[in-house]
Design a protein around this motif. Sequence first.
Motif, PDB file in Angstrom:
ATOM      1  N   GLU A   1      22.522  58.684  12.918  1.00 35.00           N
ATOM      2  CA  GLU A   1      23.086  58.446  11.333  1.00 35.00           C
ATOM      3  C   GLU A   1      24.194  57.627  11.623  1.00 35.00           C
ATOM      4  O   GLU A   1      25.190  57.748  12.319  1.00 35.00           O
ATOM      5  CB  GLU A   1      23.735  60.030  11.220  1.00 35.00           C
ATOM      6  N   ALA A   2      23.966  56.519  11.036  1.00 31.78           N
ATOM      7  CA  ALA A   2      25.141  55.345  11.053  1.00 31.78           C
ATOM      8  C   ALA A   2      26.262  55.374   9.952  1.00 31.78           C
ATOM      9  O   ALA A   2      26.024  56.040   8.735  1.00 31.78           O
ATOM     10  CB  ALA A   2      24.327  53.715  10.910  1.00 31.78           C
ATOM     11  N   HIS A   3      27.122  54.788  10.176  1.00 29.75           N
ATOM     12  CA  HIS A   3      28.395  54.656   9.122  1.00 29.75           C
ATOM     13  C   HIS A   3      27.779  53.989   8.115  1.00 29.75           C
ATOM     14  O   HIS A   3      28.073  54.353   6.853  1.00 29.75           O
ATOM     15  CB  HIS A   3      29.349  53.945   9.713  1.00 29.75           C
TER      16      HIS A   3
ATOM     17  N   ASP B   1      15.807  52.951  30.359  1.00 29.76           N
ATOM     18  CA  ASP B   1      14.562  52.177  30.720  1.00 29.76           C
ATOM     19  C   ASP B   1      13.258  52.911  30.239  1.00 29.76           C
ATOM     20  O   ASP B   1      12.010  52.195  29.969  1.00 29.76           O
ATOM     21  CB  ASP B   1      14.628  51.590  32.055  1.00 29.76           C
ATOM     22  N   GLY B   2      13.117  54.026  30.103  1.00 29.54           N
ATOM     23  CA  GLY B   2      12.104  55.090  29.959  1.00 29.54           C
ATOM     24  C   GLY B   2      11.780  55.008  28.610  1.00 29.54           C
ATOM     25  O   GLY B   2      10.865  55.440  28.030  1.00 29.54           O
ATOM     26  N   ARG B   3      12.620  54.311  27.621  1.00 34.79           N
ATOM     27  CA  ARG B   3      12.554  54.584  26.146  1.00 34.79           C
ATOM     28  C   ARG B   3      11.466  53.543  25.635  1.00 34.79           C
ATOM     29  O   ARG B   3      11.441  52.315  25.936  1.00 34.79           O
ATOM     30  CB  ARG B   3      14.045  54.033  25.316  1.00 34.79           C
ATOM     31  N   ASN B   4      10.412  54.013  25.200  1.00 30.65           N
ATOM     32  CA  ASN B   4       9.281  53.016  24.531  1.00 30.65           C
ATOM     33  C   ASN B   4       9.076  53.135  23.346  1.00 30.65           C
ATOM     34  O   ASN B   4       7.944  53.087  22.492  1.00 30.65           O
ATOM     35  CB  ASN B   4       7.964  53.286  25.370  1.00 30.65           C
ATOM     36  N   HIS B   5      10.074  53.619  22.346  1.00 30.24           N
ATOM     37  CA  HIS B   5       9.863  53.745  21.031  1.00 30.24           C
ATOM     38  C   HIS B   5      11.466  53.207  20.410  1.00 30.24           C
ATOM     39  O   HIS B   5      12.348  53.222  20.975  1.00 30.24           O
ATOM     40  CB  HIS B   5       9.852  55.212  20.486  1.00 30.24           C
ATOM     41  N   PRO B   6      11.323  52.916  19.138  1.00 34.17           N
ATOM     42  CA  PRO B   6      12.585  52.237  18.582  1.00 34.17           C
ATOM     43  C   PRO B   6      13.755  53.387  18.196  1.00 34.17           C
ATOM     44  O   PRO B   6      13.225  54.698  18.142  1.00 34.17           O
ATOM     45  CB  PRO B   6      12.193  51.762  17.085  1.00 34.17           C
ATOM     46  N   ILE B   7      14.952  53.138  18.194  1.00 32.34           N
ATOM     47  CA  ILE B   7      15.833  54.043  17.829  1.00 32.34           C
ATOM     48  C   ILE B   7      15.988  54.171  16.337  1.00 32.34           C
ATOM     49  O   ILE B   7      16.114  53.236  15.508  1.00 32.34           O
ATOM     50  CB  ILE B   7      17.114  53.270  17.995  1.00 32.34           C
ATOM     51  N   ARG B   8      15.645  55.340  15.617  1.00 35.98           N
ATOM     52  CA  ARG B   8      15.508  55.753  14.085  1.00 35.98           C
ATOM     53  C   ARG B   8      17.157  55.811  13.754  1.00 35.98           C
ATOM     54  O   ARG B   8      17.721  56.552  14.215  1.00 35.98           O
ATOM     55  CB  ARG B   8      14.890  56.804  14.015  1.00 35.98           C
ATOM     56  N   VAL B   9      17.363  54.903  12.708  1.00 32.92           N
ATOM     57  CA  VAL B   9      18.649  54.889  12.130  1.00 32.92           C
ATOM     58  C   VAL B   9      18.768  55.010  10.632  1.00 32.92           C
ATOM     59  O   VAL B   9      17.643  54.909   9.909  1.00 32.92           O
ATOM     60  CB  VAL B   9      19.641  53.828  12.512  1.00 32.92           C
TER      61      VAL B   9
ATOM     62  N   LYS C   1      14.534  42.861  17.703  1.00 34.06           N
ATOM     63  CA  LYS C   1      14.945  42.330  19.059  1.00 34.06           C
ATOM     64  C   LYS C   1      15.714  43.667  19.613  1.00 34.06           C
ATOM     65  O   LYS C   1      15.511  43.950  20.594  1.00 34.06           O
ATOM     66  CB  LYS C   1      15.787  41.322  18.924  1.00 34.06           C
ATOM     67  N   LEU C   2      16.444  44.351  19.089  1.00 30.31           N
ATOM     68  CA  LEU C   2      17.410  45.361  19.359  1.00 30.31           C
ATOM     69  C   LEU C   2      16.698  46.769  19.366  1.00 30.31           C
ATOM     70  O   LEU C   2      17.161  47.733  20.171  1.00 30.31           O
ATOM     71  CB  LEU C   2      18.816  45.465  18.585  1.00 30.31           C
ATOM     72  N   GLY C   3      15.422  46.811  18.988  1.00 30.70           N
ATOM     73  CA  GLY C   3      14.622  48.086  19.041  1.00 30.70           C
ATOM     74  C   GLY C   3      15.110  49.376  18.322  1.00 30.70           C
ATOM     75  O   GLY C   3      15.299  50.184  18.620  1.00 30.70           O
ATOM     76  N   VAL C   4      15.577  48.918  17.180  1.00 37.39           N
ATOM     77  CA  VAL C   4      16.216  49.722  16.123  1.00 37.39           C
ATOM     78  C   VAL C   4      15.123  49.489  14.798  1.00 37.39           C
ATOM     79  O   VAL C   4      14.619  48.736  14.311  1.00 37.39           O
ATOM     80  CB  VAL C   4      17.578  49.326  15.570  1.00 37.39           C
ATOM     81  N   GLU C   5      14.913  50.928  14.370  1.00 35.00           N
ATOM     82  CA  GLU C   5      14.294  50.877  13.111  1.00 35.00           C
ATOM     83  C   GLU C   5      14.783  51.892  11.835  1.00 35.00           C
ATOM     84  O   GLU C   5      15.265  52.928  12.090  1.00 35.00           O
ATOM     85  CB  GLU C   5      12.759  51.770  13.336  1.00 35.00           C
TER      86      GLU C   5
ATOM     87  N   GLY D   1      12.191  67.783  25.143  1.00 35.84           N
ATOM     88  CA  GLY D   1      13.582  68.463  25.114  1.00 35.84           C
ATOM     89  C   GLY D   1      14.176  68.830  23.854  1.00 35.84           C
ATOM     90  O   GLY D   1      13.521  68.561  22.775  1.00 35.84           O
ATOM     91  N   PRO D   2      15.419  69.140  23.720  1.00 30.43           N
ATOM     92  CA  PRO D   2      16.072  69.465  22.284  1.00 30.43           C
ATOM     93  C   PRO D   2      16.267  68.112  21.457  1.00 30.43           C
ATOM     94  O   PRO D   2      16.336  67.337  22.070  1.00 30.43           O
ATOM     95  CB  PRO D   2      17.362  69.983  22.859  1.00 30.43           C
ATOM     96  N   SER D   3      15.864  68.455  20.378  1.00 30.72           N
ATOM     97  CA  SER D   3      16.295  67.671  19.341  1.00 30.72           C
ATOM     98  C   SER D   3      17.703  67.313  18.828  1.00 30.72           C
ATOM     99  O   SER D   3      18.392  68.331  18.848  1.00 30.72           O
ATOM    100  CB  SER D   3      15.614  67.761  18.036  1.00 30.72           C
ATOM    101  N   ARG D   4      18.162  65.929  19.068  1.00 30.89           N
ATOM    102  CA  ARG D   4      19.506  65.559  18.807  1.00 30.89           C
ATOM    103  C   ARG D   4      19.979  64.369  17.897  1.00 30.89           C
ATOM    104  O   ARG D   4      18.834  63.678  17.601  1.00 30.89           O
ATOM    105  CB  ARG D   4      20.077  65.403  20.408  1.00 30.89           C
ATOM    106  N   ILE D   5      20.585  64.370  16.992  1.00 28.00           N
ATOM    107  CA  ILE D   5      21.092  63.280  16.177  1.00 28.00           C
ATOM    108  C   ILE D   5      22.490  62.936  16.533  1.00 28.00           C
ATOM    109  O   ILE D   5      23.596  63.788  16.737  1.00 28.00           O
ATOM    110  CB  ILE D   5      21.183  63.660  14.708  1.00 28.00           C
ATOM    111  N   SER D   6      22.850  61.693  16.703  1.00 22.29           N
ATOM    112  CA  SER D   6      24.111  61.070  17.016  1.00 22.29           C
ATOM    113  C   SER D   6      24.763  60.624  15.478  1.00 22.29           C
ATOM    114  O   SER D   6      23.968  60.104  14.693  1.00 22.29           O
ATOM    115  CB  SER D   6      24.238  60.030  17.746  1.00 22.29           C
ATOM    116  N   VAL D   7      25.847  60.789  15.271  1.00 18.25           N
ATOM    117  CA  VAL D   7      26.538  60.500  13.857  1.00 18.25           C
ATOM    118  C   VAL D   7      27.784  59.605  14.257  1.00 18.25           C
ATOM    119  O   VAL D   7      28.592  59.949  14.964  1.00 18.25           O
ATOM    120  CB  VAL D   7      27.202  61.739  13.198  1.00 18.25           C
TER     121      VAL D   7
END
Length: 252
Positions: free
Chosen positions: A1-3, A26-34, A82-86, A100-106
């Motif tokens: 969750e972005a500002h 390095d093991g991330r093979n999916h974009p970061i959802r924002v 390029k930054l791997g963000v969606e 693992g457990p679901s988490r959200i960063s704010v």
Amino acid sequence: EAHGTGTSIGDPMEVEAISRVFQKDDGRNHPIRVGSVKTNLGHSEAASGLTSIIKATLALQKGEVPPTVGIKKLNPKLNCGKLGVEVVTNNIPFPGYRNGPSRISVNSFGYGGANAHCIIEAVDESKPTNGLLTNGQPTNGQLTNGQLTNGHGSGSTESVFLLPISANNSSSLNKRVEALSKFDLSSVSIADLAYTLGERRSHLAHRGYIVAKQSSITDNVSIDNLQTSTLGQDIDPKASFGFVFTGQGAQW
């Protein structure tokens, strides 16, 4: 969750920072959802961080990521590919990675330079915990003077409940408590009573509360135990309201 205030410079800087931190894996093979709740509700200024936390909590509870609405064309400076963000533009199921457990960063940034970040983790509702965790694991015990007990013996404690009560004025507030005290509360579940008063009653302007236990509920529910705010005042029916739309920041 972005500002995510939608500024031409601030958003690209935030997206780049998110990528630099979370794409280190390095093991991330999916974009970061924002996303940003500001496209849904606007900028709530001093409450914007809390608004984002509410959105994040609901997303975890419902298991869905709500969209960032109204986007027709992304700012090319974001460099999402390029930054791997969606940027999430459609309602999607909450991603479950690595079992693992679901988490959200704010993220929440203040106009004066204060930056805040929190991580919210979902609760496994299949494991009853009585609200307590020991080393991250659920337990059926209780806390007594800061110490965990098994709920039995001299160390056990009885749950305390908050009974919220409200009315249009102080006189009506007292009458509500008097009416409640006249019921035969000895056969009433205090948990059900607290839920009904908190979730199934209108929250009026003049408010108070009573702290009670199941074993002493009849004695607890009385005018003498009613706690009210020293700031509580009867609402002037002639009072008018004004709405201020400040634009960027709260320095009006």
